[in-house]
Design an enzyme around this catalytic site. Structure first.
Site, PDB file in Angstrom:
ATOM      1  CG  ASN A 156      41.791  80.499   9.720  1.00 54.37           C
ATOM      2  OD1 ASN A 156      40.857  80.209   8.960  1.00 54.37           O
ATOM      3  ND2 ASN A 156      42.787  79.688   9.977  1.00 54.37           N
ATOM      4  CD  GLU A 157      42.168  89.280  11.288  1.00 58.81           C
ATOM      5  OE1 GLU A 157      41.536  90.133  10.634  1.00 58.81           O
ATOM      6  OE2 GLU A 157      43.204  89.543  11.925  1.00 58.81           O
ATOM      7  CD  GLN A 179      39.462  75.870  34.224  1.00 59.32           C
ATOM      8  OE1 GLN A 179      39.530  74.749  33.776  1.00 59.32           O
ATOM      9  NE2 GLN A 179      40.104  76.227  35.321  1.00 59.32           N
ATOM     10  CG  HIS A 216      30.065  71.023  32.710  1.00 57.55           C
ATOM     11  ND1 HIS A 216      29.839  69.686  32.460  1.00 57.55           N
ATOM     12  CD2 HIS A 216      31.063  71.076  33.612  1.00 57.55           C
ATOM     13  CE1 HIS A 216      30.677  68.969  33.169  1.00 57.55           C
ATOM     14  NE2 HIS A 216      31.435  69.782  33.869  1.00 57.55           N
ATOM     15  CE  LYS A 236      34.001  61.147  34.616  1.00 53.80           C
ATOM     16  NZ  LYS A 236      33.446  61.942  33.531  1.00 53.80           N
ATOM     17  NE  ARG A 240      37.503  63.771  32.883  1.00 55.15           N
ATOM     18  CZ  ARG A 240      37.362  63.386  31.625  1.00 55.15           C
ATOM     19  NH1 ARG A 240      38.413  63.172  30.882  1.00 55.15           N
ATOM     20  NH2 ARG A 240      36.157  63.230  31.115  1.00 55.15           N
ATOM     21  CB  SER A 279      34.621  65.961  25.152  1.00 57.80           C
ATOM     22  OG  SER A 279      35.672  66.654  24.544  1.00 57.80           O
ATOM     23  N   GLY A 325      34.867  60.929  24.487  1.00 59.77           N
ATOM     24  CA  GLY A 325      34.102  59.676  24.497  1.00 59.77           C
ATOM     25  C   GLY A 325      34.595  58.694  25.553  1.00 59.77           C
TER      26      GLY A 325
END
Ligand code: R5P
Length: 290
Positions: free
Chosen positions: A33-34, A96, A129, A193, A195, A223, A225
């Protein structure tokens, strides 16, 4: 000027809009996976102005995407390139941008610093974001956020909707809804909303009466949903529901569960089955303008 990027249609479209050449970026993955990104060079690119684009695809792998970019920026510098405009249609780690809980890392800032340290000259991204307005944002290198909501508005305008209302699933996306509604000269609204930062669960408080109307729910990211599903479930009696997002991160069963309840479309900042709205021309315009 030259575009360097994976042969995924998006890089080529960007090169066409910039009216410049294109060099493919091959992304070899070893069995462990490199990765070994390779710029498929025929000739030297010393002293060139390179627009390096790397678009993530679903299922998303932000860490691999980031390492591909950092290695390629270093490689371009080693090859003598004089200017590197890095295009990350989806800026990873942008959620973040604050330390929400003691001991967490300030990931956004560190990632931007890594891009600069690797040798990126400027950064172009779409609907970052933490950035509400289109334009330059504060970062260790000159960095720009380009609105993905304008291409969404242009797309929705052509749909011939019945008494449309544009809805943001929370206060922040209410701003995006307003931006689109202004372009379409129709009404907008947002829901409340909340969270839970530990569990990630969502509570939506407002119920909205949209009897007989076509509703477009807009957000920057889909993401899990959950945000979109909660918004759909808090609409009373809609005629038709469309969910339109800029970044189709689409983790887990997001695509299936949202598609069951609404028409689901997105920009092509990440390659996915719903990435129907192209932002390539708008990124090119922006690069030419600044
Ligand atoms: C939150 O601030 C964002 O704008 C999106 O609403 C959020 O990232 C969507 O995440 P999910 O699809 O997991 O609810």
């Amino acid at each position: 000027m030259l575009v360097v990027g994976p042969k995924d249609g998006f890089s080529e479209e960007l090169a066409e809009n910039l009216k410049c050449g294109f060099i493919a970026l091959d992304k070899r993955v070893f069995p462990d996976n490199e990765i070994c990104p390779r710029i498929m060079l025929d000739n030297g690119i010393k002293d060139e102005h390179v627009v390096l684009v790397n678009r993530m695809q679903r299922p998303t792998d932000p860490n691999r995407y980031l390492v591909e970019l950092l290695l390629t920026i270093k490689n371009l510098r080693a090859l003598g390139v004089k200017k590197i405009d890095t295009v990350m249609p989806y800026l990873v780690y942008a959620r973040q941008d604050k330390i929400f809980r003691k001991g967490e890392t300030l990931s956004t800032q560190y990632i931007l610093q890594l891009l600069k340290d690797a040798g990126a000259s400027r950064l172009f991204s779409v609907s970052v974001h933490f950035q509400r307005e289109e334009g330059k944002f504060h970062a260790p290198l000159p960095a720009f956020s380009i609105s993905g909501f304008i291409p969404i508005a242009n797309y929705i305008k052509k749909l011939n909707l019945k008494k449309p209302i544009i809805i943001g699933p929370d206060k922040k996306s209410g701003q995006f809804a307003k931006e689109i509604a202004e372009a379409m000269q129709c009404e907008s609204a947002y829901l409340e909303k909340k969270r839970d930062l530990d569990t990630g669960t969502i509570e939506t408080k407002t119920k909205l009466d949209v009897s007989g109307r076509d509703v477009v729910i807009v957000d920057d990211i889909a993401s899990s949903g959950s945000t979109l599903i909660h918004a759909i479930e808090n609409l009373n009696n809609p005629n038709k529901v469309i969910c339109a997002v800029v970044h189709p991160v689409l983790t887990g069963d997001c695509l299936e569960k949202v598609s069951k309840k609404a028409e689901f479309i997105s920009c092509n900042t990440i390659a996915s089955p719903i990435s129907k709205i192209s932002v390539a021309a708008r990124i090119a315009e922006f690069i030419k303008a600044v």
